[in-house]
Design a protein around this motif. Structure first.
Motif, PDB file in Angstrom:
ATOM      1  N   LEU A   1     -38.553 -27.768  -7.906  1.00  0.00           N
ATOM      2  CA  LEU A   1     -40.165 -27.109  -7.966  1.00  0.00           C
ATOM      3  C   LEU A   1     -40.933 -27.768  -9.062  1.00  0.00           C
TER       4      LEU A   1
ATOM      5  N   VAL B   1     -42.210 -30.749  -7.802  1.00  0.00           N
ATOM      6  CA  VAL B   1     -43.504 -30.558  -7.161  1.00  0.00           C
ATOM      7  C   VAL B   1     -44.726 -30.553  -7.923  1.00  0.00           C
ATOM      8  N   THR B   2     -44.512 -29.846  -9.078  1.00  0.00           N
ATOM      9  CA  THR B   2     -45.713 -29.716  -9.998  1.00  0.00           C
ATOM     10  C   THR B   2     -45.907 -31.040 -10.541  1.00  0.00           C
TER      11      THR B   2
ATOM     12  N   ILE C   1     -42.355 -21.497  -3.273  1.00  0.00           N
ATOM     13  CA  ILE C   1     -43.755 -22.046  -2.981  1.00  0.00           C
ATOM     14  C   ILE C   1     -44.561 -20.821  -2.376  1.00  0.00           C
ATOM     15  N   LYS C   2     -44.067 -20.230  -1.320  1.00  0.00           N
ATOM     16  CA  LYS C   2     -44.740 -19.104  -0.619  1.00  0.00           C
ATOM     17  C   LYS C   2     -45.264 -17.842  -1.386  1.00  0.00           C
TER      18      LYS C   2
ATOM     19  N   PRO D   1     -48.527 -19.070  -4.337  1.00  0.00           N
ATOM     20  CA  PRO D   1     -49.383 -20.113  -4.277  1.00  0.00           C
ATOM     21  C   PRO D   1     -50.386 -20.313  -5.158  1.00  0.00           C
TER      22      PRO D   1
ATOM     23  N   PHE E   1     -48.545 -23.124  -7.419  1.00  0.00           N
ATOM     24  CA  PHE E   1     -48.033 -24.345  -6.836  1.00  0.00           C
ATOM     25  C   PHE E   1     -49.413 -24.885  -5.833  1.00  0.00           C
TER      26      PHE E   1
ATOM     27  N   LEU F   1     -49.684 -25.006  -3.092  1.00  0.00           N
ATOM     28  CA  LEU F   1     -49.172 -25.907  -1.874  1.00  0.00           C
ATOM     29  C   LEU F   1     -48.636 -24.941  -0.774  1.00  0.00           C
ATOM     30  N   SER F   2     -48.136 -25.575   0.138  1.00  0.00           N
ATOM     31  CA  SER F   2     -47.592 -24.838   1.197  1.00  0.00           C
ATOM     32  C   SER F   2     -46.580 -25.548   2.037  1.00  0.00           C
ATOM     33  N   THR F   3     -45.710 -25.114   2.921  1.00  0.00           N
ATOM     34  CA  THR F   3     -44.689 -25.826   3.471  1.00  0.00           C
ATOM     35  C   THR F   3     -44.840 -25.591   5.059  1.00  0.00           C
TER      36      THR F   3
END
Length: 336
Positions: free
Chosen positions: A36, A39-40, A69-70, A73, A76, A78-80
């Motif tokens: 994670l 990701v950031t 992540i969900k 939001p 992050f 972001l989404s997957t």
């Protein structure tokens, strides 16, 4: 780790043309945290495994990364493209196929993840679920409401309805076989919950063509007795063979008898027992790993009798070994 990813972003020419991927292991319990963080810092691909399985201490847990992540939001941004409502059933499927149990307190998919025993917790949940649950169970595919408890008086419709709620898509023939096993188990232990149903359905789906079938298992043991097991098996032509063996315990005696009858050279690599549910009448699920023909085979079975479950698990593994190593038919034998 985040600084490392940022340095790649800052110092590698044309990095914007590539997609940075991270593959983190959990040796220090930081696989998800590092993933994670990456990701950031700009990584846009995370390599994960369901239930966090993998080499050594495992890989980053797919379900934990996806739900983090969900759920956040705002952090992050972001989404997957993961359908999170399939997480719970996928976790169970992976556990069943690999023989690797999910620890009860595992985040997201552990059996205790959405359980509340403390009185103050229960009161808080009834007032506002978000007090103690940052994740809605429905988001990972867990049905809402009180778990439906089935018993020996339940019919096929009630069983089918609960299996549907759990996400199982079974044929009429599979339902017939599961229902027979369900009624047999209900006669032994009274109430059947979701974990019992998982064990019943997975047992049905793990079934392989039985070259040999366990027909009889009788054991005697005690602190002043020599553990002894009498086993009778039936081959695919319906011919019985029976023998009696002793061992260091009832399971060892049963295994010696089974190995003597079937005659497939093998080495027991792993033997584990897990309680499917709580209570004195709980099913015990046995998982064995055996090495035969230079390959590893997994066998699993569940029963309210641990010794019976153990014998069936070994038979399951050996039947797999026989099915995947074609050879001349071998006669079963019995001791004189």
């Amino acid at each position: 780790f985040g600084d490392f990813i940022r340095k790649i972003q800052d110092n590698v020419s044309n990095i914007h043309k590539a997609r940075i991927s991270v593959h983190c292991h959990n040796d220090l319990g930081l696989a998800v945290a590092n993933s994670l963080t990456a990701v950031t810092a700009g990584a846009r691909q995370i390599e994960t495994c369901m239930n966090g399985i993998g080499e050594r201490a495992g890989n980053a847990s797919l379900e934990e990364v996806v739900m983090a992540i969900k759920t956040r939001p705002d952090y992050f941004h972001l989404s997957t493209n993961i359908d999170s409502t399939q997480i719970h059933r996928t976790s169970r499927l992976v556990s069943q196929l690999t023989g690797m149990s999910v620890q009860p307190n595992k985040a997201i998919v552990g059996v205790n993840a959405f359980r509340h025993q403390s009185g103050i917790h229960q009161h808080g949940i009834t007032k506002m679920r978000q007090t103690y649950e940052i994740i809605d169970p429905a988001d990972i595919g867990l049905p809402h409401g009180t778990t439906l408890v089935l018993n020996k008086n339940s019919g096929r419709h009630g069983l089918k309805s609960r299996l549907d709620d759990l996400g199982y898509e079974i044929t009429t023939a599979e339902l017939d076989r599961v229902f027979v096993a369900f009624k047999d188990l209900a006669d032994k232990k009274g109430e059947i919950d979701d974990r019992d149903l998982d064990a019943l359905v997975s047992g049905e789906r793990r079934a392989v063509e039985e070259v040999y079938k366990l027909d009889l298992l009788q054991v005697s043991c005690g602190n002043q007795a020599i553990p002894t097991a009498t086993v009778r098996i039936i081959d695919r032509e319906g011919r019985p063979a029976e023998t009696t063996s002793t061992g260091t315990g009832p399971v060892d005696a049963a295994y010696r008898a089974i190995n003597g009858l079937i005659g497939v050279p093998n080495q027991l690599l792993e033997y584990t027992v897990n309680s499917v549910t709580e209570g004195i009448d709980a099913q015990g699920e046995v998982t064995v790993r055996v090495e035969a023909h230079d390959r590893t085979f997994v066998g699993r079975s569940a029963d309210t009798d641990i010794v019976v479950a153990s014998a069936k698990a070994l038979m399951n593994a050996l039947n797999r070994a026989i099915a995947q190593a074609p050879r001349e038919p071998q006669e079963a034998w019995s001791n004189p």
